[in-house]
Design an enzyme around this catalytic site. Sequence first.
Site, short mmCIF file in Angstrom:
data_model
loop_
_atom_site.label_atom_id
_atom_site.label_comp_id
_atom_site.label_asym_id
_atom_site.label_seq_id
_atom_site.Cartn_x
_atom_site.Cartn_y
_atom_site.Cartn_z
N ALA A 240 3.25 -2.37 7.75
CA ALA A 240 3.34 -3.28 8.92
C ALA A 240 2.04 -4.04 9.22
O ALA A 240 1.94 -4.68 10.28
CB ALA A 240 3.82 -2.56 10.18
N ALA A 241 1.07 -4.01 8.31
CA ALA A 241 -0.16 -4.80 8.52
C ALA A 241 0.21 -6.28 8.64
O ALA A 241 -0.23 -6.98 9.57
CB ALA A 241 -1.14 -4.60 7.38
N GLY A 242 1.04 -6.75 7.70
CA GLY A 242 1.44 -8.17 7.71
C GLY A 242 2.23 -8.53 8.96
O GLY A 242 2.00 -9.57 9.57
N ASP A 243 3.15 -7.65 9.36
CA ASP A 243 3.98 -7.93 10.56
C ASP A 243 3.10 -8.00 11.81
O ASP A 243 3.30 -8.84 12.68
CB ASP A 243 5.05 -6.85 10.74
P1 ADP Z 1 1.27 -7.44 3.95
O1 ADP Z 1 1.30 -6.20 4.77
O2 ADP Z 1 2.32 -8.43 4.35
O3 ADP Z 1 1.22 -7.20 2.46
P2 ADP Z 1 -1.62 -7.90 3.91
O4 ADP Z 1 -1.77 -6.66 3.10
O5 ADP Z 1 -2.19 -9.15 3.35
O6 ADP Z 1 -0.11 -8.19 4.34
O7 ADP Z 1 -2.31 -7.59 5.33
C1 ADP Z 1 -2.21 -8.48 6.43
C2 ADP Z 1 -3.52 -8.50 7.19
O8 ADP Z 1 -3.83 -7.17 7.62
C3 ADP Z 1 -4.72 -8.94 6.38
O9 ADP Z 1 -4.88 -10.35 6.39
C4 ADP Z 1 -5.88 -8.22 7.07
O10 ADP Z 1 -6.34 -9.02 8.16
C5 ADP Z 1 -5.23 -6.95 7.59
N1 ADP Z 1 -5.50 -5.82 6.69
C6 ADP Z 1 -4.72 -5.36 5.68
N2 ADP Z 1 -5.32 -4.31 5.02
C7 ADP Z 1 -6.49 -4.10 5.67
C8 ADP Z 1 -7.58 -3.17 5.49
N3 ADP Z 1 -7.56 -2.24 4.52
N4 ADP Z 1 -8.64 -3.26 6.35
C9 ADP Z 1 -8.66 -4.17 7.34
N5 ADP Z 1 -7.68 -5.08 7.56
C10 ADP Z 1 -6.61 -5.05 6.73
#
Ligand code: ADP
Length: 296
Positions: A240-243
Amino acid sequence: MAVINFGSINIDHVYQVDHFVQPGETLASSDYQCLLGGKGANQSIALARAGTDVRHVGKIHESDSSFKQTMIRDGINCKHVQCTETPSGHAIIQVTPSAENAIVLFGGANQEMTSKDIMQALDSVKSSDWVLTQNETSSIDQVLIQAKENGLKVAFNPAPMTESVKHLPHECIDLLIVNEVEAEEISGLNDLDKIEAYFRQDWPHAEVLITLGKAGVRMLKKDRTINVAAFEVDAVDTTAAGDTFIGYFLSAYSDHAGSEAALERGCAASALAVTKAGAAQSIPSKEEVDRFLAKQ
Ligand code: ADP
């Protein structure tokens, strides 16, 4: 200003297992959780926690109406969440001790969104409103077309990526939000600068936001490119980082924050999300994001 999110609502059945079940095997699970999930619902939760007036449009089975109540309690307007006789979209998720997962996904009621539902949901919108959608519901082409016909701004997150995305009416999209894998699949390229050149050439009408995991995010605006670094945190679970990023970014951006400020808020909220396990439960509150940014 409101965001109308045409999005999936999934029930996540999460089973803790020693190893993934093998053909013919019956495997006991040591723990089970039943959670609200789906990219659509997660993004609505992030928008609501960020303080936006978010209206979710979707469908679930009538026996799962408690999940609709959960969304309402989180501040989401669910007037257009219909309870139907079709089974809810759901995911059967096996999780091993090394945190690997294997998922069976059933679209169910998410695949019953019709043109009529879309028309009804767009009935009382204002021209300053935004429409958001992902790739987990049916009639996405109609969402894009009708949103544009109503003069709304349209944000599209083509996740999970499928071939059908390439045939959608791209000219209706104002803001495309993709992660690195989706950007590679759409462009057929794997170098970020080449991907940027592809989008600038083939998607001149849209702003494009490429999230890059712990490398941060790149935004392609008409006249410039903005790179924002991710915040350094101890990540435990990137679900859910992207969401979370999308909800917090769009909340600020649709409220006329500048691009840099909106990107920073998206990065802060998603950095906080990766420090906690789980999906919806890892999405931070507005106050947590404010406190985190104040400390930086
Ligand atoms: P998704 O979950 O859709 O694959 P991402 O992996 O690109 O999307 O993550 C979305 C956003 O979450 C990134 O642009 C970043 O800002 C944040 N993020 C993801 N992973 C990390 C991490 N390990 N440390 C800090 N921020 C993170």
